[in-house]
Scaffold this active site. Structure first.
Site, mmCIF file in Angstrom:
data_model
loop_
_atom_site.group_PDB
_atom_site.id
_atom_site.type_symbol
_atom_site.label_atom_id
_atom_site.label_comp_id
_atom_site.label_asym_id
_atom_site.label_seq_id
_atom_site.Cartn_x
_atom_site.Cartn_y
_atom_site.Cartn_z
ATOM 1 N N LYS A 221 -8.073 -5.553 -10.797
ATOM 2 C CA LYS A 221 -7.156 -4.592 -10.167
ATOM 3 C C LYS A 221 -5.894 -5.302 -9.672
ATOM 4 O O LYS A 221 -4.773 -4.862 -9.941
ATOM 5 C CB LYS A 221 -7.869 -3.882 -9.009
ATOM 6 C CG LYS A 221 -6.987 -2.978 -8.184
ATOM 7 C CD LYS A 221 -6.403 -1.813 -8.979
ATOM 8 C CE LYS A 221 -5.239 -1.191 -8.234
ATOM 9 N NZ LYS A 221 -4.583 -0.131 -8.963
ATOM 10 N N CYS A 277 1.710 -0.322 -3.090
ATOM 11 C CA CYS A 277 0.743 -1.281 -3.632
ATOM 12 C C CYS A 277 1.293 -2.527 -4.309
ATOM 13 O O CYS A 277 0.751 -3.611 -4.098
ATOM 14 C CB CYS A 277 -0.197 -0.553 -4.575
ATOM 15 S SG CYS A 277 -1.243 0.575 -3.659
HETATM 16 P P1 NAD Z 1 -3.708 6.171 2.428
HETATM 17 O O1 NAD Z 1 -3.171 5.466 3.603
HETATM 18 O O2 NAD Z 1 -2.958 7.305 1.823
HETATM 19 O O3 NAD Z 1 -5.171 6.753 2.787
HETATM 20 C C1 NAD Z 1 -6.143 6.028 3.461
HETATM 21 C C2 NAD Z 1 -6.859 6.982 4.430
HETATM 22 O O4 NAD Z 1 -7.995 6.312 4.974
HETATM 23 C C3 NAD Z 1 -6.012 7.413 5.623
HETATM 24 O O5 NAD Z 1 -5.893 8.829 5.632
HETATM 25 C C4 NAD Z 1 -6.778 6.882 6.844
HETATM 26 O O6 NAD Z 1 -6.728 7.759 7.958
HETATM 27 C C5 NAD Z 1 -8.191 6.795 6.306
HETATM 28 N N1 NAD Z 1 -9.056 5.877 7.048
HETATM 29 C C6 NAD Z 1 -8.814 4.580 7.399
HETATM 30 N N2 NAD Z 1 -9.877 4.062 8.025
HETATM 31 C C7 NAD Z 1 -10.833 5.041 8.087
HETATM 32 C C8 NAD Z 1 -12.152 5.102 8.598
HETATM 33 N N3 NAD Z 1 -12.735 4.031 9.171
HETATM 34 N N4 NAD Z 1 -12.825 6.265 8.493
HETATM 35 C C9 NAD Z 1 -12.263 7.346 7.915
HETATM 36 N N5 NAD Z 1 -11.010 7.339 7.395
HETATM 37 C C10 NAD Z 1 -10.300 6.191 7.467
HETATM 38 O O7 NAD Z 1 -3.998 5.062 1.329
HETATM 39 P P2 NAD Z 1 -4.054 5.238 -0.265
HETATM 40 O O8 NAD Z 1 -2.688 5.213 -0.829
HETATM 41 O O9 NAD Z 1 -4.962 6.364 -0.590
HETATM 42 O O10 NAD Z 1 -4.733 3.861 -0.670
HETATM 43 C C11 NAD Z 1 -6.090 3.601 -0.415
HETATM 44 C C12 NAD Z 1 -6.503 2.374 -1.195
HETATM 45 O O11 NAD Z 1 -6.374 2.608 -2.598
HETATM 46 C C13 NAD Z 1 -5.678 1.127 -0.916
HETATM 47 O O12 NAD Z 1 -6.517 0.006 -0.960
HETATM 48 C C14 NAD Z 1 -4.707 1.080 -2.070
HETATM 49 O O13 NAD Z 1 -4.295 -0.237 -2.367
HETATM 50 C C15 NAD Z 1 -5.526 1.626 -3.206
HETATM 51 N N6 NAD Z 1 -4.773 2.269 -4.275
HETATM 52 C C16 NAD Z 1 -3.736 3.101 -4.000
HETATM 53 C C17 NAD Z 1 -3.063 3.753 -5.023
HETATM 54 C C18 NAD Z 1 -1.910 4.678 -4.757
HETATM 55 O O14 NAD Z 1 -1.297 5.109 -5.695
HETATM 56 N N7 NAD Z 1 -1.598 5.014 -3.529
HETATM 57 C C19 NAD Z 1 -3.486 3.580 -6.348
HETATM 58 C C20 NAD Z 1 -4.557 2.737 -6.600
HETATM 59 C C21 NAD Z 1 -5.197 2.094 -5.554
HETATM 60 C C1 UGA Z 2 1.148 1.534 -9.503
HETATM 61 C C2 UGA Z 2 0.423 1.294 -10.824
HETATM 62 O O1 UGA Z 2 1.229 1.802 -11.891
HETATM 63 C C3 UGA Z 2 -0.947 1.999 -10.826
HETATM 64 O O2 UGA Z 2 -1.646 1.694 -12.020
HETATM 65 C C4 UGA Z 2 -1.751 1.501 -9.631
HETATM 66 O O3 UGA Z 2 -2.992 2.185 -9.560
HETATM 67 C C5 UGA Z 2 -0.967 1.754 -8.362
HETATM 68 O O4 UGA Z 2 0.325 1.082 -8.435
HETATM 69 C C6 UGA Z 2 -1.639 1.224 -7.140
HETATM 70 O O5 UGA Z 2 -2.463 0.336 -7.200
HETATM 71 O O6 UGA Z 2 -1.232 1.713 -6.077
HETATM 72 P P1 UGA Z 2 2.541 3.504 -8.437
HETATM 73 O O7 UGA Z 2 3.011 2.450 -7.499
HETATM 74 O O8 UGA Z 2 2.019 4.765 -7.884
HETATM 75 O O9 UGA Z 2 1.402 2.919 -9.379
HETATM 76 O O10 UGA Z 2 3.726 3.904 -9.429
HETATM 77 P P2 UGA Z 2 4.434 3.145 -10.662
HETATM 78 O O11 UGA Z 2 4.690 4.131 -11.708
HETATM 79 O O12 UGA Z 2 3.697 1.928 -11.047
HETATM 80 O O13 UGA Z 2 5.822 2.725 -10.044
HETATM 81 C C7 UGA Z 2 5.932 1.724 -9.044
HETATM 82 C C8 UGA Z 2 7.386 1.433 -8.777
HETATM 83 O O14 UGA Z 2 7.985 0.764 -9.885
HETATM 84 C C9 UGA Z 2 8.239 2.679 -8.551
HETATM 85 O O15 UGA Z 2 9.181 2.427 -7.540
HETATM 86 C C10 UGA Z 2 8.911 2.871 -9.888
HETATM 87 O O16 UGA Z 2 10.111 3.581 -9.789
HETATM 88 C C11 UGA Z 2 9.148 1.434 -10.298
HETATM 89 N N1 UGA Z 2 9.316 1.247 -11.755
HETATM 90 C C12 UGA Z 2 8.313 1.588 -12.597
HETATM 91 C C13 UGA Z 2 10.475 0.671 -12.251
HETATM 92 O O17 UGA Z 2 11.397 0.333 -11.490
HETATM 93 N N2 UGA Z 2 10.590 0.476 -13.591
HETATM 94 C C14 UGA Z 2 9.598 0.814 -14.460
HETATM 95 O O18 UGA Z 2 9.782 0.596 -15.685
HETATM 96 C C15 UGA Z 2 8.433 1.383 -13.952
#
Ligand code: NAD
Ligand code: UGA
Length: 463
Positions: A221, A277
């Site tokens: 990841k 992220c």
């Molecule tokens: P987020 O902040 O949107 O959501 C996390 C939630 O967890 C919050 O609402 C918070 O209140 C809750 N929380 C925290 N501690 C808690 C507890 N002890 N009990 C109950 N609820 C609790 O975060 P997110 O964007 O959903 O990301 C979560 C994880 O997934 C991170 O590790 C991130 O790196 C990963 N991730 C995020 C994305 C993305 O696109 N945002 C994509 C892939 C992976």
């Molecule tokens: C990214 C990864 O693409 C997901 O696979 C992953 O699960 C996620 O992070 C995560 O772990 O949170 P995300 O950050 O939601 O997803 O969106 P992206 O489409 O990856 O864009 C990230 C940033 O890069 C944005 O600001 C986007 O505008 C920028 N970007 C993307 C560029 O500047 N150029 C590109 O060609 C693509």
């Protein structure tokens, strides 16, 4: 094991959409998403689907279909843990802001809290799934807490990282490139893996479900995000060279992307990547490498972040320089504040840093974003702690209408690639602006010839 009850701790950008799709595709499984944040849960339960807390195209329909049938949002964390056979942990894992590893390592306090709570509540065997993005070998710590503080029940820990991107979360979840599940090599570990495979197999072809050991899954990841971000920093590095040499980064990207070994995706030069992220996960990777004494590995990946910071700063300095070296009291209109289109998420958005730089130069920033509120914009700036909140409030003007936002502006900066920006009546915008009217396209979405024929001084990234 036949699964009938799943719970997910964390109702955020990952927990909410992921569980909504599992519930939609597995009507025979009860899915409970729990969170400590009562306001967020109330919003997930809002009768008006326009008010669910996360904007993602298509998500409202899926929540509308499954909610109340087999999808539930609740603050009753303990009850949900008690009932579930599989518990996903999907809480936030931000960069540490204190102590050892400050500014680099992932803060695992929320993860540990979840593990302790699961250990306390569980009265029968459970599969605990790491859905959050975690440093490699976190499962070891979770296992130690569960085994040492639990009630003697058996826990299997799986790593099942999420690869969805915001703005396309629903389609990514419905048609994933792959599902990755890491587990113990023991018979019990393999059985737990199979149980989770069976859940996903309700809609994902089994050849797309990849199983590995736990450490490979955790590290894959971080590696995936590092590779994706690296491509953006690579093309952004070239964008600066293009600007000096007369090459056009869009043409360069197209030319290299046609090489099937390179491929066309993630080669869009921009004002810099944002999102919660990429930066967090790369810093975490750098920290892990350093902690094993792998300094060259750490430096290699850190450069991706250094380049991205440079790209944001370069964008704001160029605005100041082009506007005759002063933006003091000038109105600069930002089209977009979200870190990318089709999301209301603003975490680490480049817009925040560009605005911060320009406010330091006494500019007035007029923001229009179709999905981001003034409250959020001010909270993002206040979080930087660069200046007093009232100074941010005075410097930011926000508008519900892009034409109002542009009136009297000296320049427009495009910070997010929202589709609607391309459709605007740019002649009307031009007519209402100060002259010369500048456009700084941080997303390369507008057409140079059209903009110049209207009369704009048009600058894009990398050309
Ligand atoms: P987020 O902040 O949107 O959501 C996390 C939630 O967890 C919050 O609402 C918070 O209140 C809750 N929380 C925290 N501690 C808690 C507890 N002890 N009990 C109950 N609820 C609790 O975060 P997110 O964007 O959903 O990301 C979560 C994880 O997934 C991170 O590790 C991130 O790196 C990963 N991730 C995020 C994305 C993305 O696109 N945002 C994509 C892939 C992976
Ligand atoms: C990214 C990864 O693409 C997901 O696979 C992953 O699960 C996620 O992070 C995560 O772990 O949170 P995300 O950050 O939601 O997803 O969106 P992206 O489409 O990856 O864009 C990230 C940033 O890069 C944005 O600001 C986007 O505008 C920028 N970007 C993307 C560029 O500047 N150029 C590109 O060609 C693509």
């Amino acid at each position: 094991m036949k699964i009938t009850k799943i719970c997910c701790i964390g109702a955020g950008y990952v927990g909410g959409p992921t569980m909504a799709v599992i519930a939609q595709k597995c009507p025979h499984i009860q899915v409970k998403v729990v969170d400590l944040n009562a306001e967020r849960i109330a919003a997930w339960n809002d009768e008006d689907l326009n008010n669910i807390p996360i904007y993602e195209p298509g998500l409202d329909a899926i929540v509308g279909e499954a909610r109340g049938r087999n999808l539930f949002f609740s603050t009753e964390v303990e009850k949900a843990i008690d009932e579930a056979q599989i518990i996903f942990i999907s809480v936030n894992t931000p960069t540490k802001t204190y102590g050892k590893g400050k500014g680099m390592a992932a803060d695992l306090k929320y993860i540990e809290l979840c593990a302790r709570q699961i250990a306390k509540i569980a009265k029968d065997d459970k599969i605990v799934v790491e859905k959050s993005t975690l440093p490699v070998r976190t499962a070891e710590a979770i296992k130690s807490i569960l085994d040492n503080t639990g009630n003697g029940v058996q826990f299997q820990i799986l790593s099942n990282p999420e690869f969805l991107a915001e703005g396309t979360a629903v389609s990514d979840l419905l048609n994933p490139d792959r599902i990755l599940i890491g587990g113990d090599t023991t018979a019990e570990g393999q059985e737990a893996i199979q149980t989770l495979v069976d859940v996903y197999a309700n809609w994902v072809p089994t050849d797309k479900i990849l199983t590995t050991n736990v450490w490979s899954s955790e590290l894959s990841k971080l590696t995936a995000n590092a590779f994706l971000a690296q491509r953006i920093s690579s093309i952004n590095a070239m964008s600066e060279l293009c600007e000096k040499t007369g090459a056009d980064v869009n043409e360069v990207a197209k030319a290299i992307g046609m090489d099937s070994r390179i491929g066309p995706k993630f080669l869009k030069a921009s004002v810099g990547f944002g999102g919660s992220c990429f930066q967090k996960d790369i810093l975490n990777l750098v920290y892990i490498a350093k902690s094993y004494g792998l300094n060259e590995v750490a430096d290699y990946w850190e450069q991706v972040i250094i380049m991205n910071d440079h790209q944001k700063r370069r964008f704001s300095s160029n605005i100041v320089q082009t506007l005759y070296n002063t933006v003091s009291d000038k109105k600069i209109t930002f089209l977009g504040w979200a870190f990318k289109k089709d999301t209301n998420d603003t975490r680490e958005s480049a817009a925040i840093y560009v605005a911060d730089d320009l406010i330091n130069e006494n500019a007035k920033i007029a923001v229009y974003d179709p999905k981001v509120s003034r409250k959020k914009i001010l909270a993002d700036l206040d979080y930087l702690e660069s200046r007093k909140a009232e100074d941010n409030a005075n410097a930011i003007l926000s508008f519900e209408d892009p034409y109002e936002a542009s009136k009297g502006a000296h320049a427009i900066a495009v910070l997010t690639e929202w589709d609607e920006f391309v459709q605007y009546d740019w002649q009307r915008i031009y007519d209402s602006m100060q002259k010369p009217a500048f456009v700084f396209d941080g997303r390369n979405i507008l057409n140079r010839a059209e903009m110049e024929s209207i009369g704009f001084v048009y600058q894009a990234i990398g050309s």
